[in-house]
Design an enzyme around this catalytic site. Structure first.
Site, PDB file in Angstrom:
ATOM      1  N   ASN A  16       0.783  -2.093   0.047  1.00  0.00           N
ATOM      2  CA  ASN A  16      -0.166  -0.534   0.254  1.00  0.00           C
ATOM      3  C   ASN A  16       1.349   1.694   0.058  1.00  0.00           C
ATOM      4  OD1 ASN A  16      -2.113  -2.203   1.918  1.00  0.00           O
ATOM      5  ND2 ASN A  16      -2.581  -1.137   0.281  1.00  0.00           N
ATOM      6  N   ASN A  69      -8.487   7.701   3.517  1.00  0.00           N
ATOM      7  CA  ASN A  69      -9.010   6.459   2.594  1.00  0.00           C
ATOM      8  C   ASN A  69      -8.604   7.699   1.199  1.00  0.00           C
ATOM      9  OD1 ASN A  69      -9.363   4.035   2.794  1.00  0.00           O
ATOM     10  ND2 ASN A  69     -11.097   5.066   3.853  1.00  0.00           N
ATOM     11  N   CYS A  78      -5.214   1.780   9.720  1.00  0.00           N
ATOM     12  CA  CYS A  78      -4.972   1.100   8.703  1.00  0.00           C
ATOM     13  C   CYS A  78      -3.831   0.176   9.339  1.00  0.00           C
ATOM     14  CB  CYS A  78      -4.542   1.830   7.292  1.00  0.00           C
ATOM     15  SG  CYS A  78      -4.094   1.122   6.466  1.00  0.00           S
ATOM     16  N   GLY A  79      -3.755  -0.900   9.291  1.00  0.00           N
ATOM     17  CA  GLY A  79      -2.558  -2.007   9.667  1.00  0.00           C
ATOM     18  C   GLY A  79      -0.951  -1.403   8.491  1.00  0.00           C
ATOM     19  N   GLU A 204     -10.577  -3.155  -0.834  1.00  0.00           N
ATOM     20  CA  GLU A 204     -10.882  -2.278   0.198  1.00  0.00           C
ATOM     21  C   GLU A 204     -11.773  -1.492   0.113  1.00  0.00           C
ATOM     22  OE1 GLU A 204      -7.439  -0.845   1.926  1.00  0.00           O
ATOM     23  OE2 GLU A 204      -5.949  -1.591   1.284  1.00  0.00           O
ATOM     24  N   ARG A 205     -12.531  -0.598   1.047  1.00  0.00           N
ATOM     25  CA  ARG A 205     -13.568   0.640   1.041  1.00  0.00           C
ATOM     26  C   ARG A 205     -12.793   1.751   1.482  1.00  0.00           C
ATOM     27  NH1 ARG A 205     -16.522   0.746   7.169  1.00  0.00           N
ATOM     28  NH2 ARG A 205     -14.479   0.863   8.170  1.00  0.00           N
ATOM     29  N   CYS A 214      -3.025  -5.091   2.526  1.00  0.00           N
ATOM     30  CA  CYS A 214      -3.914  -4.859   3.147  1.00  0.00           C
ATOM     31  C   CYS A 214      -3.289  -5.416   4.672  1.00  0.00           C
ATOM     32  CB  CYS A 214      -5.496  -5.038   3.227  1.00  0.00           C
ATOM     33  SG  CYS A 214      -6.180  -4.464   4.507  1.00  0.00           S
ATOM     34  N   GLY A 215      -3.210  -4.763   6.230  1.00  0.00           N
ATOM     35  CA  GLY A 215      -2.260  -5.573   6.727  1.00  0.00           C
ATOM     36  C   GLY A 215      -3.522  -5.241   7.809  1.00  0.00           C
ATOM     37  N   THR A 216      -4.642  -4.631   8.035  1.00  0.00           N
ATOM     38  CA  THR A 216      -5.311  -6.136   9.105  1.00  0.00           C
ATOM     39  C   THR A 216      -6.460  -6.459   8.446  1.00  0.00           C
ATOM     40  OG1 THR A 216      -6.892  -3.721   7.970  1.00  0.00           O
ATOM     41  CG2 THR A 216      -5.822  -3.098   9.901  1.00  0.00           C
TER      42      THR A 216
END
Length: 279
Positions: A16, A69, A78-79, A204-205, A214-216
């Site tokens: 990301n 975002n 965000c992770g 991702e939203r 995406c970390g989380t």
């Protein structure tokens, strides 16, 4: 307020990409953030990124992370963004030690960042709001579908061939499914490749598209596949961006409780530094 001359750092966390600003003097126009962030994140007309990160002072911790975002909407956490802002804080000498605590919209996080290495470890808040299986959704190509909030909401869908899956179409559909909308959810499509490895693609939203990582989402995917009996920690999550994330946690003694001491480790790299001009 003119933004000309304002410095920024472009960072990549696990795939990301983020535009990072030091906002301790509160110069960033938060009231007009939606339009400004959308312009900054738009490739071709702005810097281009998945999101904007602001580092601000916080009275109860080393600093606060504010996350926007790409559509300009503020989100609590965000992770991969947290990995980046932790390393940014060390590189800029905003925190004096490799270990730090910082506030987010999802609570207080602990991170360890060595400025000499891109590897950062993040201790996440306890996961919550588990739905282990949505049996009604488990029709081909879906083998399992579950939900877990790992500081942001995530649906995890297990498939046989994640590489061939229609992430854009199915991600958009599930992201807005009435079960989770409003406010919607992130959607992760995963396939296992052994007890300690996953392949993941994420819709991702807020970005409203597939992102490289995406970390989380990796964290939710590792925990849910563990609870489904398919993996065990530590779990290496292979992302579209090609930079793996590692999720580790303490398996619970009680099968009715969620894992504790959840940790996410990934790379947070500085791509370049610059200043804004005509934005």
């Amino acid at each position: 307020m003119t933004l000309a001359g304002r410095p920024f750092t472009k960072m990549s966390g696990g795939g990301n990409d983020f535009i990072v600003f030091d906002n301790r003097d509160r110069w960033f126009p938060r009231d007009g953030a939606v339009d400004l962030v959308a312009r900054l994140c738009r490739s071709g007309l702005g810097v281009g990124a998945d999101a904007v990160l602001l580092l601000e002072d916080d009275p109860g911790s080393d600093f606060r992370m504010v996350y926007y975002n790409a559509d300009g909407g503020e989100a609590p956490m965000c992770g991969n963004g947290a990995l980046c802002i932790a390393r940014y804080a060390r590189l800029e000498a905003i925190v004096p030690e490799e270990s730090m605590r910082f506030a987010t919209g999802s609570g207080l996080f602990h991170a360890h960042a060595d400025p000499a290495s891109p590897a950062v470890t993040l201790w996440l808040v306890p996961p919550r709001d588990l739905t282990l299986r949505y049996v009604e959704l488990e029709k081909p190509p879906y083998l399992r579908v579950g939900f877990l909030d790992t500081s942001t909401p995530h649906v995890v869908a297990l498939v046989d061939d994640v590489g061939a899956h229609d992430v854009t179409g199915e991600g958009s559909r599930l992201r807005r499914d009435p079960r989770w909308d409003p406010p919607g959810t992130n959607v992760n499509f995963v396939a296992t490749s052994g007890r300690h490895r996953l392949r993941m693609r994420t819709y991702e939203r807020g970005v409203e598209a597939e992102t490289l990582s995406c970390g989380t989402g990796a964290t939710a995917s590792a925990i849910l596949t563990y609870l489904w009996g398919l993996t065990e920690p530590p779990v290496t999550v292979e992302t579209t961006g090609g930079i793996p994330l590692t999720v580790d946690f303490a398996p619970p003694d009680d099968p009715d409780t969620l894992p504790a001491d959840v940790r996410l480790t990934g790379e947070a790299r500085v791509v370049y530094r610059g200043t804004l001009d005509e934005i």
